[in-house]
Design an enzyme around this catalytic site. Structure first.
Site, PDB file in Angstrom:
ATOM      1  N   LYS A  31       1.132   4.199  -2.807  1.00  0.00           N
ATOM      2  CA  LYS A  31       0.799   5.584  -2.461  1.00  0.00           C
ATOM      3  C   LYS A  31       1.986   6.519  -2.704  1.00  0.00           C
ATOM      4  O   LYS A  31       1.804   7.677  -3.097  1.00  0.00           O
ATOM      5  CB  LYS A  31       0.322   5.660  -1.005  1.00  0.00           C
ATOM      6  CG  LYS A  31      -1.026   4.963  -0.764  1.00  0.00           C
ATOM      7  CD  LYS A  31      -2.126   5.568  -1.604  1.00  0.00           C
ATOM      8  CE  LYS A  31      -3.505   5.039  -1.262  1.00  0.00           C
ATOM      9  NZ  LYS A  31      -4.558   5.580  -2.136  1.00  0.00           N
ATOM     10  N   TYR A  61       0.838  -1.213   0.000  1.00  0.00           N
ATOM     11  CA  TYR A  61       0.000   0.000   0.000  1.00  0.00           C
ATOM     12  C   TYR A  61       0.873   1.263   0.000  1.00  0.00           C
ATOM     13  O   TYR A  61       0.648   2.198  -0.782  1.00  0.00           O
ATOM     14  CB  TYR A  61      -0.901  -0.055   1.235  1.00  0.00           C
ATOM     15  CG  TYR A  61      -1.892   1.068   1.377  1.00  0.00           C
ATOM     16  CD1 TYR A  61      -3.085   1.064   0.666  1.00  0.00           C
ATOM     17  CD2 TYR A  61      -1.655   2.118   2.266  1.00  0.00           C
ATOM     18  CE1 TYR A  61      -4.016   2.083   0.828  1.00  0.00           C
ATOM     19  CE2 TYR A  61      -2.575   3.135   2.440  1.00  0.00           C
ATOM     20  CZ  TYR A  61      -3.759   3.114   1.713  1.00  0.00           C
ATOM     21  OH  TYR A  61      -4.671   4.126   1.886  1.00  0.00           O
TER      22      TYR A  61
END
Ligand code: NDP
Length: 247
Positions: free
Chosen positions: A158, A154
């Site tokens: 990002k 993640y």
């Protein structure tokens, strides 16, 4: 600002995306509510948008599927003749400590959270270049800056969003298209409801504001970056995190 504007928000069926859809809902604007599977929730978002006097349209597609993205953007430009604002909000988590992180966890998160942003930005280029106006805002995360144990996939996606945002911003500002990102801290949504009480407490201790953020507080930042007034702001990350991280 949203008067007569066409705004597409990915992952707008619930959470932060829903709040963003509502922030753009005003008479004259057309809010396109994308989702992947939560039709009922997306219908509710669209109804709430209509109650505020805007037009609302559902556009179900998976942001990670190139053909589906192309077809959806074609439908949108065929129907409305333009696309003024793209908000890349759709995102997923597949958390695990690194030794146990499966290749499929990596691939799925990168596909939705990073490749999905690439696909939607590219599909938005044709109408935005043609009309010589565009606002792209992508939702990244504080963990793209700080890292977070259990979220290597993640956080990588990002952080990748930031590089994509800055590079594309340099390419298209001469055409009056701005490309920015909003980095929320810890916001109460279904995504964060999965956290244990201990993890929640530990997170709260890191927030100088002493509270979690609301989807509406994120939506307000998105709305500002998408406004006509923000035309000289590009390649930026606006942090909305109660002081948790200061970039
Ligand atoms: P939610 O899980 O509440 O909502 C996610 C939304 O994304 C849903 O509308 C879901 O729709 C949609 N979605 C998921 N996968 C896809 C896909 N492949 N294609 C299209 N739509 C998809 O998340 P949040 O509202 O909490 O998060 C929104 C964004 O904000 C995400 O990018 C997230 O990473 C980011 N963020 C959130 C933070 C938080 O604390 N909540 C903090 C920092 C960043 P459906 O279920 O219908 O498929």
């Amino acid at each position: 600002m949203a008067h007569n504007k066409v705004i597409l928000i990915t992952g707008a069926s619930r959470g932060i995306g829903r709040a963003i859809a509502l922030a753009f809902a005003e008479p004259g604007s057309t809010v396109i509510v994308n989702y992947r599977s939560g039709r009922e929730a997306a219908e509710e978002t669209a109804e709430a948008v209509r109650r505020r006097g805007a037009q609302a349209v559902l556009s179900p597609f998976d942001v990670a599927q190139p053909e589906a993205v192309k077809a959806a953007f074609k439908d949108i430009t065929d129907a409305f003749g333009r696309l003024d604002v793209l908000v890349n909000n759709a995102g997923i988590t597949r958390d695990n400590i690194f030794p146990r992180l499966k290749e499929s966890d990596w691939d799925e998160v990168l596909a939705v959270n990073l490749k999905g942003v690439f696909l939607c930005c590219q599909a938005a280029m044709r109408p935005m270049l043609k009309q010589r106006f565009g606002r792209i805002v992508t939702i990244t995360s504080v963990v793209g800056f700080t890292g977070n144990a259990g979220q290597c996939n993640y956080a990588a996606a990002k952080a990748g969003i930031v590089g994509l945002t800055r590079s594309l911003a340099r390419e298209v500002i001469s055409r009056n298209i701005t490309v920015n990102a909003v980095a929320p801290g810890y916001i109460e949504t279904e995504m964060t409801q999965a956290l244990s009480e201990d993890a929640r407490r530990a997170l709260l201790e890191q927030i100088p504001a002493g509270r979690t953020g609301t989807p509406e507080e994120v939506a307000a930042a998105v709305r500002f970056l998408a406004s006509d007034e923000a035309g000289y702001i590009t390649g930026q990350v606006l942090h909305v995190n109660g002081g948790m991280y200061m970039g």
